[in-house]
Design a protein around this motif. Structure first.
Motif, PDB file in Angstrom:
ATOM      1  N   ASP A   1       0.850  -1.194   0.000  1.00  0.00           N
ATOM      2  CA  ASP A   1       0.000   0.000   0.000  1.00  0.00           C
ATOM      3  C   ASP A   1       0.884   1.241   0.000  1.00  0.00           C
TER       4      ASP A   1
ATOM      5  N   ARG B   1     -10.300   3.409   4.509  1.00  0.00           N
ATOM      6  CA  ARG B   1     -10.353   2.142   3.769  1.00  0.00           C
ATOM      7  C   ARG B   1     -11.136   1.069   4.527  1.00  0.00           C
TER       8      ARG B   1
ATOM      9  N   LYS C   1     -10.303  -0.627   7.140  1.00  0.00           N
ATOM     10  CA  LYS C   1      -9.425  -1.760   7.425  1.00  0.00           C
ATOM     11  C   LYS C   1      -9.717  -2.338   8.810  1.00  0.00           C
TER      12      LYS C   1
END
Length: 263
Positions: free
Chosen positions: A83, A110, A112
């Protein structure tokens, strides 16, 4: 992780989607199941996003914060390989705070499910709860039904991507008051990801209840599939604002709209 593993098991019949089932342990997802998605996405996540830097400035030298920072530093080293938006966390205090803040905000955007990030979010939310900035949302049908189940000696467990610490904070500071007294235990990603079948097998082993005797409620098809594959009984929960479910999943796992439907 605190859990009570010794309890009297009483089978409780459930009638839903014309199928009668019995269970002697209840495992609950949080977001979209007993708490609204909007509370998590529109209140908790934005609060952590906006206040991560401020929190680190105020609590940087505390042991708990330092432990999480080291975990986040190791995590960043792994994540930056795949990333490009992730930065290596530098050592000096101000640079460290800047880097951690950048990474955490990126991961929140995101969505996550990273354990060290969830741990830091938990600390940020703890302060928010203590200061009265937020109250944990639960749907009105939840507490009355959980009280009935708890009175029948059916143990109730929570399994969420959020840290155990964050889970306890939500239920200790809910709009319904302190709900922790009726909850037997909590699980997070330390036991495994919610989309992995092995996670549910581990939970079954830890609480001492066979997979077939556990009822798992969630709003996520992949989680229902993983739990079902492990042998758990599952129901998909339909709440306002939840993602649409496929007809295939509805047919495979059944659905409920409120917890009243499991009595």
């Amino acid at each position: 992780m605190s859990s009570i593993f010794f309890h009297i098991r009483t089978l409780i019949p459930v009638m839903t989607n014309t199928t009668t089932i019995q269970f002697n342990a209840l495992l609950l997802d949080i977001e979209g199941t007993i708490t609204s998605i909007s509370f998590v996405k529109d209140e908790l996540f934005p609060y952590a996003f906006e206040n991560v830097g401020k929190y680190l400035e105020e609590h940087y030298d505390k042991p708990a914060t330092q432990i999480i920072i080291e975990d986040l530093r190791r995590l960043a080293e792994q994540q930056l390989e795949t990333d490009a938006a992730v930065v290596k966390i530098r050592e000096p205090k101000q640079e460290c705070i800047e880097d951690v803040t950048k990474n955490v905000r990126h991961w929140i955007k995101r969505d996550k499910k990273l354990t060290p990030m969830k741990a830091l979010q938990g600390l940020i939310w703890e302060e928010a709860y203590q200061r009265g900035y937020v109250k944990g949302h639960v749907y009105p049908d939840v507490l009355p039904i959980l009280k009935i189940i708890e009175n029948r000696k059916i143990p109730i467990y929570i399994y969420s991507s959020g840290s155990v610490h964050a889970q306890k904070l939500l239920f200790a500071n809910s709009v319904e008051g302190d709900m922790t007294k009726i909850l037997y235990g909590y699980f997070d990603t330390n036991i495994g990801l919610k989309g992995e079948t092995s996670s549910y097998t581990k939970i079954s082993e830890q609480i001492g209840v066979p997979e077939k005797d556990i009822l798992f409620l969630t709003d996520v098809e992949a989680e229902a599939a993983a739990a079902s594959k492990a042998g758990l009984q599952t129901r998909l929960v339909i709440r306002p604002g939840n993602a649409a479910l496929t007809q295939e999943a509805k047919n495979a796992y059944g659905t409920i709209h409120t917890l009243e439907e499991i009595l």
